[in-house]
Design an enzyme around this catalytic site. Sequence first.
Site, PDB file in Angstrom:
ATOM      1  CE  LYS A 193      -4.233  -1.856   1.117  1.00 62.82           C
ATOM      2  NZ  LYS A 193      -5.380  -2.035   2.721  1.00 62.82           N
ATOM      3  CE  LYS A 223      -6.085  -9.169  -1.677  1.00 59.78           C
ATOM      4  NZ  LYS A 223      -5.830  -8.780  -0.353  1.00 59.78           N
ATOM      5  CE  LYS A 230     -14.976  -0.266  -4.067  1.00 57.90           C
ATOM      6  NZ  LYS A 230     -14.298   0.662  -4.304  1.00 57.90           N
TER       7      LYS A 230
HETATM    8  P1  TYM Z   1     -11.187  -6.460   4.345  1.00 63.25           P
HETATM    9  O1  TYM Z   1     -11.965  -5.531   4.650  1.00 63.25           O
HETATM   10  O2  TYM Z   1      -9.789  -6.502   3.777  1.00 63.25           O
HETATM   11  O3  TYM Z   1     -11.259  -8.048   3.896  1.00 63.25           O
HETATM   12  C1  TYM Z   1     -12.145  -8.512   4.628  1.00 63.25           C
HETATM   13  C2  TYM Z   1     -11.315 -10.293   5.023  1.00 63.25           C
HETATM   14  O4  TYM Z   1     -11.792 -10.140   3.797  1.00 63.25           O
HETATM   15  C3  TYM Z   1     -10.819 -11.467   3.174  1.00 63.25           C
HETATM   16  N1  TYM Z   1     -10.361 -11.063   1.598  1.00 63.25           N
HETATM   17  C4  TYM Z   1      -9.806 -12.205   0.608  1.00 63.25           C
HETATM   18  N2  TYM Z   1     -10.017 -13.545   0.968  1.00 63.25           N
HETATM   19  C5  TYM Z   1      -9.697 -14.345  -0.415  1.00 63.25           C
HETATM   20  N3  TYM Z   1      -9.322 -13.687  -1.450  1.00 63.25           N
HETATM   21  C6  TYM Z   1      -9.387 -12.204  -1.164  1.00 63.25           C
HETATM   22  N4  TYM Z   1      -9.053 -12.289  -2.494  1.00 63.25           N
HETATM   23  C7  TYM Z   1      -9.620 -11.406   0.385  1.00 63.25           C
HETATM   24  N5  TYM Z   1      -9.980  -9.700  -0.402  1.00 63.25           N
HETATM   25  C8  TYM Z   1     -10.643  -9.637   1.046  1.00 63.25           C
HETATM   26  C9  TYM Z   1      -9.881 -10.600   4.416  1.00 63.25           C
HETATM   27  O5  TYM Z   1      -8.380 -11.593   4.495  1.00 63.25           O
HETATM   28  C10 TYM Z   1     -10.279 -10.765   5.217  1.00 63.25           C
HETATM   29  O6  TYM Z   1     -10.515 -11.337   6.123  1.00 63.25           O
HETATM   30  N6  TYM Z   1      -7.433  -5.980   8.373  1.00 63.25           N
HETATM   31  C11 TYM Z   1      -8.600  -6.623   8.000  1.00 63.25           C
HETATM   32  C12 TYM Z   1      -9.894  -6.359   9.056  1.00 63.25           C
HETATM   33  C13 TYM Z   1      -9.237  -6.342  10.515  1.00 63.25           C
HETATM   34  C14 TYM Z   1      -9.474  -7.388  11.174  1.00 63.25           C
HETATM   35  C15 TYM Z   1      -8.981  -7.165  12.070  1.00 63.25           C
HETATM   36  C16 TYM Z   1      -9.575  -8.656  10.407  1.00 63.25           C
HETATM   37  C17 TYM Z   1      -9.556  -5.120  11.337  1.00 63.25           C
HETATM   38  N7  TYM Z   1      -9.255  -5.413  12.508  1.00 63.25           N
HETATM   39  C18 TYM Z   1      -9.247  -8.310  13.251  1.00 63.25           C
HETATM   40  C19 TYM Z   1      -9.824 -10.044  11.847  1.00 63.25           C
HETATM   41  C20 TYM Z   1      -9.805  -9.862  12.990  1.00 63.25           C
HETATM   42  C21 TYM Z   1      -8.979  -6.937   5.977  1.00 63.25           C
HETATM   43  O7  TYM Z   1      -8.193  -7.205   6.022  1.00 63.25           O
HETATM   44  O8  TYM Z   1     -10.371  -6.192   6.574  1.00 63.25           O
END
Ligand code: TYM
Length: 328
Positions: A114, A193, A196
Amino acid sequence: MSTQKRLFSGVQPSGELHIGNYLGAIRNWVALQSQFECLFCVVDYHAITQPYAVDDMQPRILDAATWILACGVDPEKATLFVQSDVPEHTELAWILNSVATMGDLGRMTQFKEKAEQQASVNAGLFTYPVLQTADIVLYKAEVVPVGEDQVQHLELAREIVRSFNGRYGQTFPEPQPRIGAARRILGLDNQFKMSKSRGNTITLSESAESVMAKLAPAVTDVNRKRLKDPGDPEKCNVYTLHTHYDPPEVVSDVAEQCRAAGRGCLDCKKILHRHMVADMAPIQARAAELKAHPERVREILAAGADHCRAIARETLREVRDKMGLNRR
Ligand code: TYM
């Protein structure tokens, strides 16, 4: 008091949820909600580390909550809330900032990726995994269902927990990631991957026509140039999606036909399309129902925040006590 282990997971309100979020995380949340005491969170404080339009934030939070519920998270079984409704998340994050090291944070691949895309990198992006750690340990959660991209953040969370416990006494359990079958969903480019920021997604709200319009040009096994060339399903992202949407006998047939050059990629995509749309239709129907009654979603979030604040307050009291921060 529940005897089930506690589970925590979160999603950012950074735009419409896509099938990567759904297959990688939210589908597992739904499957696990009867087995664990589940807390699910819309992590708005994480989302502000990326540029965003202020007026969009509240609609996005409500939208994320709506789709999570539409996917099947049941407020009778699990707690759903918004991170900024529980200020203890940021308080604990500050405390853990004094335990986490710059070296560990600088190694995080998501930060590096990022940061590369931005001219000016805010400090919140750097300490993002510390807030993520705080989210989890504030509730002493032990299980964290996420996609593969979050495994490194969970390793760091365990490191922070060990440092904290070592310095101030046993306080937090070490959280473990729970990765489902869809560990890493690729985008329709069959390269990156699904995310968005890459613009390679299928969102949960997409119409059947729009899903087909995106699937039709989606990259498959690049070595299968003509219909009569046999393909390798293992190199095809569309096949991966088949494995997550189709019944097992259809998945076997799709793989066989691909290897034998028996079916063209477009026909193969039409089969996927049918199963994908059948999975999405009831989710979209529930989302439409909830969108007609946003007050229901708000009530669920308010009740969720009340529940979480009580736990969070208790943890912070214990933490401050152990750190010599409570006036005696
Ligand atoms: P975020 O919003 O980016 O993603 C949310 C969840 O979706 C999963 N994910 C995917 N899994 C498989 N293939 C993909 N292409 C893909 N894109 C997204 C992510 O692995 C995630 O599980 N940092 C976290 C948010 C967070 C969080 C936490 C998670 C904040 N605090 C505490 C667990 C525990 C995140 O990536 O959000």
